[in-house]
Write a protein that holds these residues in place. Structure first.
Motif, PDB file in Angstrom:
ATOM      1  N   ALA A  51      11.951   7.795 -11.633  1.00  0.00           N
ATOM      2  CA  ALA A  51      10.809   8.562 -11.125  1.00  0.00           C
ATOM      3  C   ALA A  51      10.974   8.836  -9.638  1.00  0.00           C
ATOM      4  N   MET A  52      11.274   7.816  -8.879  1.00  0.00           N
ATOM      5  CA  MET A  52      11.345   7.982  -7.429  1.00  0.00           C
ATOM      6  C   MET A  52      12.576   8.769  -6.987  1.00  0.00           C
ATOM      7  N   SER A  53      13.587   8.853  -7.850  1.00  0.00           N
ATOM      8  CA  SER A  53      14.751   9.687  -7.513  1.00  0.00           C
ATOM      9  C   SER A  53      14.364  11.164  -7.522  1.00  0.00           C
ATOM     10  N   LEU A  54      13.218  11.493  -8.126  1.00  0.00           N
ATOM     11  CA  LEU A  54      12.745  12.869  -8.174  1.00  0.00           C
ATOM     12  C   LEU A  54      11.811  13.206  -7.020  1.00  0.00           C
ATOM     13  N   MET A  55      11.565  12.231  -6.140  1.00  0.00           N
ATOM     14  CA  MET A  55      10.736  12.470  -4.954  1.00  0.00           C
ATOM     15  C   MET A  55      11.636  12.685  -3.756  1.00  0.00           C
ATOM     16  N   HIS A  56      11.313  13.686  -2.958  1.00  0.00           N
ATOM     17  CA  HIS A  56      12.055  14.018  -1.744  1.00  0.00           C
ATOM     18  C   HIS A  56      11.996  12.830  -0.781  1.00  0.00           C
ATOM     19  N   ASN A  57      13.079  12.578  -0.074  1.00  0.00           N
ATOM     20  CA  ASN A  57      13.107  11.450   0.875  1.00  0.00           C
ATOM     21  C   ASN A  57      12.032  11.570   1.951  1.00  0.00           C
ATOM     22  N   GLU A  58      11.649  12.795   2.295  1.00  0.00           N
ATOM     23  CA  GLU A  58      10.599  13.026   3.295  1.00  0.00           C
ATOM     24  C   GLU A  58       9.243  13.265   2.647  1.00  0.00           C
ATOM     25  N   GLY A  59       9.159  13.048   1.335  1.00  0.00           N
ATOM     26  CA  GLY A  59       7.944  13.352   0.593  1.00  0.00           C
ATOM     27  C   GLY A  59       6.787  12.418   0.904  1.00  0.00           C
ATOM     28  N   THR A  60       5.584  12.922   0.605  1.00  0.00           N
ATOM     29  CA  THR A  60       4.366  12.132   0.777  1.00  0.00           C
ATOM     30  C   THR A  60       3.547  12.176  -0.500  1.00  0.00           C
ATOM     31  N   TRP A  61       2.759  11.145  -0.687  1.00  0.00           N
ATOM     32  CA  TRP A  61       1.851  11.042  -1.831  1.00  0.00           C
ATOM     33  C   TRP A  61       0.488  10.683  -1.284  1.00  0.00           C
ATOM     34  N   TRP A  62      -0.535  11.458  -1.634  1.00  0.00           N
ATOM     35  CA  TRP A  62      -1.889  11.228  -1.171  1.00  0.00           C
ATOM     36  C   TRP A  62      -2.770  10.894  -2.358  1.00  0.00           C
ATOM     37  N   ILE A  63      -3.548   9.818  -2.237  1.00  0.00           N
ATOM     38  CA  ILE A  63      -4.520   9.430  -3.262  1.00  0.00           C
ATOM     39  C   ILE A  63      -5.903   9.541  -2.636  1.00  0.00           C
ATOM     40  N   GLN A  64      -6.773  10.298  -3.274  1.00  0.00           N
ATOM     41  CA  GLN A  64      -8.090  10.595  -2.726  1.00  0.00           C
ATOM     42  C   GLN A  64      -8.967   9.364  -2.593  1.00  0.00           C
ATOM     43  N   GLY A  65      -9.958   9.478  -1.743  1.00  0.00           N
ATOM     44  CA  GLY A  65     -11.048   8.516  -1.691  1.00  0.00           C
ATOM     45  C   GLY A  65     -10.943   7.438  -0.646  1.00  0.00           C
ATOM     46  N   ASP A  66     -11.820   6.444  -0.823  1.00  0.00           N
ATOM     47  CA  ASP A  66     -11.935   5.307   0.091  1.00  0.00           C
ATOM     48  C   ASP A  66     -11.647   3.993  -0.624  1.00  0.00           C
ATOM     49  N   THR A  67     -10.803   4.041  -1.647  1.00  0.00           N
ATOM     50  CA  THR A  67     -10.489   2.826  -2.397  1.00  0.00           C
ATOM     51  C   THR A  67      -9.428   2.020  -1.646  1.00  0.00           C
ATOM     52  N   ASP A  68      -9.150   0.839  -2.169  1.00  0.00           N
ATOM     53  CA  ASP A  68      -8.118   0.002  -1.560  1.00  0.00           C
ATOM     54  C   ASP A  68      -6.726   0.628  -1.655  1.00  0.00           C
ATOM     55  N   ILE A  69      -6.537   1.588  -2.571  1.00  0.00           N
ATOM     56  CA  ILE A  69      -5.218   2.230  -2.688  1.00  0.00           C
ATOM     57  C   ILE A  69      -5.232   3.694  -2.237  1.00  0.00           C
ATOM     58  N   SER A  70      -6.344   4.179  -1.684  1.00  0.00           N
ATOM     59  CA  SER A  70      -6.417   5.559  -1.205  1.00  0.00           C
ATOM     60  C   SER A  70      -5.617   5.724   0.072  1.00  0.00           C
ATOM     61  N   GLY A  71      -5.158   6.946   0.305  1.00  0.00           N
ATOM     62  CA  GLY A  71      -4.472   7.257   1.552  1.00  0.00           C
ATOM     63  C   GLY A  71      -3.181   8.004   1.329  1.00  0.00           C
ATOM     64  N   VAL A  72      -2.419   8.130   2.413  1.00  0.00           N
ATOM     65  CA  VAL A  72      -1.145   8.839   2.387  1.00  0.00           C
ATOM     66  C   VAL A  72      -0.021   7.817   2.385  1.00  0.00           C
ATOM     67  N   TYR A  73       0.951   8.051   1.503  1.00  0.00           N
ATOM     68  CA  TYR A  73       2.097   7.155   1.368  1.00  0.00           C
ATOM     69  C   TYR A  73       3.388   7.913   1.604  1.00  0.00           C
ATOM     70  N   THR A  74       4.335   7.264   2.266  1.00  0.00           N
ATOM     71  CA  THR A  74       5.696   7.771   2.305  1.00  0.00           C
ATOM     72  C   THR A  74       6.332   7.450   0.952  1.00  0.00           C
ATOM     73  N   LYS A  75       7.520   7.938   0.731  1.00  0.00           N
ATOM     74  CA  LYS A  75       8.217   7.638  -0.525  1.00  0.00           C
ATOM     75  C   LYS A  75       8.387   6.126  -0.698  1.00  0.00           C
ATOM     76  N   ALA A  76       8.799   5.444   0.346  1.00  0.00           N
ATOM     77  CA  ALA A  76       9.004   3.988   0.264  1.00  0.00           C
ATOM     78  C   ALA A  76       7.684   3.270  -0.012  1.00  0.00           C
ATOM     79  N   GLN A  77       6.626   3.680   0.656  1.00  0.00           N
ATOM     80  CA  GLN A  77       5.324   3.044   0.461  1.00  0.00           C
ATOM     81  C   GLN A  77       4.795   3.296  -0.953  1.00  0.00           C
ATOM     82  N   TYR A  78       4.981   4.514  -1.450  1.00  0.00           N
ATOM     83  CA  TYR A  78       4.510   4.821  -2.802  1.00  0.00           C
ATOM     84  C   TYR A  78       5.328   4.051  -3.837  1.00  0.00           C
ATOM     85  N   THR A  79       6.617   3.899  -3.600  1.00  0.00           N
ATOM     86  CA  THR A  79       7.458   3.107  -4.498  1.00  0.00           C
ATOM     87  C   THR A  79       6.932   1.677  -4.579  1.00  0.00           C
TER      88      THR A  79
END
Length: 158
Positions: A51-79
């Motif tokens: 799965a993560m091999s399909l994400m760009h090395n400079e890619g970001t992942w954003w999860i909406q809201g104010d939850t404990d897992i919400s926010g913007v992640y780098t590829k490494a952080q999302y992994t």
């Protein structure tokens, strides 16, 4: 102020990724859809490496809201996040597509997720996922979901 700066970063990243279009030919759209489907198939099979091999090395992942897992992640952080979720579920989280739409270098997905946590809680959510593809990889992903259910299932106080 921190939230305002974070919103500006998300908007700029998504806008810049969206400006780097790979073309609008049907073959490009089909390829972009396949990249997204391959990502979610690997994710649903708990194959984080694929799965993560399909994400760009400079890619970001954003999860909406104010939850404990919400926010913007780098590829490494999302992994790390995905690995943590996987460690706390019986068989990972399966994502089932309901609708998929592609235009330019963007792929939108309406989906449902399902997983059983080791503590017995059930994670079942409705998702909208917006993917931006650059150079054949996921450059930016926005994940919209039921934040209350996320917090109740995965949150520190949940």
């Amino acid at each position: 102020m921190k939230r305002l700066l974070l919103a500006a970063v998300i908007t700029t990243t998504f806008f810049m990724a969206g400006c780097q279009q790979e073309g609008t030919a049907e073959t490009g759209l089909a390829t972009n859809k396949q990249i997204v489907m391959d990502f979610w198939k690997a994710f649903s099979n708990s194959d984080v490496e694929t799965a993560m091999s399909l994400m760009h090395n400079e890619g970001t992942w954003w999860i909406q809201g104010d939850t404990d897992i919400s926010g913007v992640y780098t590829k490494a952080q999302y992994t790390d996040l995905v690995n943590g979720v996987g460690e706390n579920t019986e068989n990972g989280i399966q994502v089932t597509f309901k609708e998929i739409t592609a235009e330019d270098n963007r792929v939108a997905v309406e989906a449902e997720s399902y997983g059983v946590l080791k503590n017995g809680k059930i994670y079942q959510n409705t998702l909208h996922l917006q993917h931006v593809i650059v150079d054949g990889k996921l450059m930016a992903v926005r994940e919209y979901l039921d934040t209350r259910h996320v917090q109740e299932t995965f949150g520190q106080s949940g």
